[in-house]
Design a protein around this motif. Structure first.
Motif, mmCIF file in Angstrom:
data_model
loop_
_atom_site.group_PDB
_atom_site.id
_atom_site.type_symbol
_atom_site.label_atom_id
_atom_site.label_comp_id
_atom_site.label_asym_id
_atom_site.label_seq_id
_atom_site.Cartn_x
_atom_site.Cartn_y
_atom_site.Cartn_z
ATOM 1 N N MET A 199 1.576 -3.093 -0.035
ATOM 2 C CA MET A 199 2.671 -3.629 -0.775
ATOM 3 C C MET A 199 3.095 -5.164 -0.389
ATOM 4 S SD MET A 199 5.228 -0.407 0.336
ATOM 5 C CE MET A 199 6.758 -1.175 -0.068
ATOM 6 N N VAL A 200 2.310 -5.529 0.634
ATOM 7 C CA VAL A 200 3.120 -6.884 1.198
ATOM 8 C C VAL A 200 1.861 -8.062 1.081
ATOM 9 C CG1 VAL A 200 3.806 -8.347 2.983
ATOM 10 C CG2 VAL A 200 4.697 -6.166 2.542
ATOM 11 N N LEU B 263 4.453 -2.991 -4.644
ATOM 12 C CA LEU B 263 5.797 -2.674 -4.099
ATOM 13 C C LEU B 263 6.639 -1.599 -4.613
ATOM 14 C CD1 LEU B 263 7.798 -3.948 -2.110
ATOM 15 C CD2 LEU B 263 8.408 -5.482 -4.010
ATOM 16 N N THR C 292 11.016 -1.368 2.605
ATOM 17 C CA THR C 292 10.459 -2.651 2.003
ATOM 18 C C THR C 292 10.492 -4.006 3.172
ATOM 19 O OG1 THR C 292 11.055 -1.788 -0.347
ATOM 20 C CG2 THR C 292 10.542 -4.185 0.060
#
Length: 435
Positions: free
Chosen positions: A26-27, A136, A184
């Motif tokens: 995601m990052v 994400l 998140t």
């Protein structure tokens, strides 16, 4: 080990393994996109080298995450058939959309990895951004499905039947926003600290200092910013849980007795027999404020919840304490780092600051694992909160313990392979990207 415990253990192992790769997937593409942007704007070759090095790491984690995520999907059906029989039609939409996001992510990653000197430079950069955005979105959609288990919505449950299904209402249930926000930010904090810690260690060793300094700065800014805002999302989550899942909040705080001006407990050993917490530091009124925004508000204790509906208190409490402790440690490092950026620039050259980041490398992922333990164990004994018990959803097939042992060996082997690949990648950085 009975089959029920084996099934739960296998899911816990699979989720605990996969969540690390999910967070990084995601990052990391956003870190990669920032480095790529700096290269396009400044023309400094070091940023191109950082981008290429990180893109190879993204590829490794993407492949491993895809494998472990696929296993989780199969396990839901194989280990919990009664759950999927009823829940599948209700919360299937976020899983379907997650598949679409994954598909887009895979295509964009292929474009990015093989698009150097083939695409327009800014289009190439854009494909990297798409990798991050789709990754994400994928993570948020999966969290929405998990949030539905904590806050069932989008159907009517009458006489054991699941009627009038509304997939949109199910996906956007009352818990999805707070869980997605918290997860998140946690992913950014955990990944930022892990990446910054690795590069800090390389700087301390004197390996390719310019390369690792640029990499460290990007990762540290992301990770520290996320660590500082994480308590805000934690506050939102706590107030949400206090309303929807009072048993979970009570287990998190080992709060056995309903009371006003309830104390926030720091540390301590829950004594479930005598309904108390030994050796704890108590902050009067702070649990009431955390849960309801009022230092005098009443907080529901486990005494108002039927004992058969109590979550495992000790595990939930210890996991919550670990999560908060790791978060506080990262906040402290973050304050020191931003102080160095704004006021004490000479600290950035000091070994002690880099050593702090190196030590803090695993803290974010320890917090993530502990947080998911709170989420899942704190929901017990329910797989669909208040509607279906976990024990009623497990497969009747025997021999699940052997499956658990097999998957433990597979995941251990896969973890060793990933560590080896990453170690080789980090070792090659000094040779391939000597700037």
């Amino acid at each position: 080990m009975n089959d029920f415990i084996a099934a739960r253990s296998q899911m816990a192992l699979s989720l605990g393994f996969h969540i690390i790769f999910s967070c990084i997937g995601m990052v990391m593409p956003f870190f990669m996109a920032v480095a790529h942007y700096y290269y396009l704007k400044t023309g400094q070759i070091v940023y191109k080298n950082v981008t290429k090095a990180w893109s190879k790491g993204v590829a490794i984690f993407f492949a491993t995450g895809a494998v472990s995520g696929t296993v989780l999907s199969f396990e839901l059906g194989l280990l919990w058939p009664e759950f999927m029989k009823h829940a599948g039609p209700i919360f299937g939409m976020p899983f379907s959309l997650e598949g679409t996001a994954f598909f887009i992510e895979a295509i964009a990653l292929g474009f990015f990895l093989y698009g150097w000197d083939r695409f327009n430079p800014w289009f190439h950069w854009f494909t990297g951004v798409v990798v991050g955005v789709s990754g994400l979105a994928s993570g948020i959609l999966v969290v929405a499905a998990n949030a539905w288990m904590n806050s069932p919505a989008g159907f009517e449950h009458l006489n054991g039947q699941y009627l009038n299904i509304d997939p949109i209402a199910a996906m956007f249930n009352e818990a999805w926003f707070s869980q997605a926000l918290h997860m998140t930010i946690a992913a950014f904090a955990a990944t930022g600290f892990a990446v910054a810690g690795v590069h800090a260690l390389m700087i301390l060793r004197g390996n390719n200092v310019l390369f690792h300094t640029k990499s460290f700065t990007i990762a540290a800014v992301f990770g520290c910013a996320a660590a500082l805002v994480q308590p805000l999302s934690g506050d939102i989550s706590a107030k949400d849980v206090a309303i929807r899942q009072p048993a979970k909040l009570a287990a998190m705080e080992a709060h056995f007795h309903t009371e006003k001006s309830a104390s926030l407990i720091v540390g301590g050993i829950p004594n479930e027999t005598e309904k108390k917490v030994d050796f704890a530091i108590k902050l009067p009124g702070f649990l009431s404020f955390l849960a309801h925004g009022d230092f005098t508000a009443e907080v529901t204790g486990l005494d108002r919840i039927p004992e058969e509906n109590h979550p495992p208190v000790a595990v939930t409490h210890y996991a919550f304490q670990i999560m908060v402790g790791m978060g506080m440690a990262m906040m402290l490092v973050s304050v020191l780092y931003f102080t160095a950026l704004w006021k004490k620039r000479k600290w950035l050259q000091e070994p002690w600051l880099l050593k702090l980041f190196a030590i803090a490398t695993p803290l974010g992922f320890i917090a993530v694992e502990a947080g998911w333990t709170v989420t899942e164990v704190g929901r017990q004994p329910w797989i669909i909160y208040g509607i279906m018990r976990t024990a009623d959803a497990v497969t009747p097939m025997p021999g699940i313990a052997y499956s658990f042992y097999l998957f433990t060996a597979i995941y251990a082997s896969l973890a060793a392979f990933v560590v080896f690949m990453l170690y080789r990648q980090i070792k090659m950085v000094g040779e391939l990207y000597d700037v």
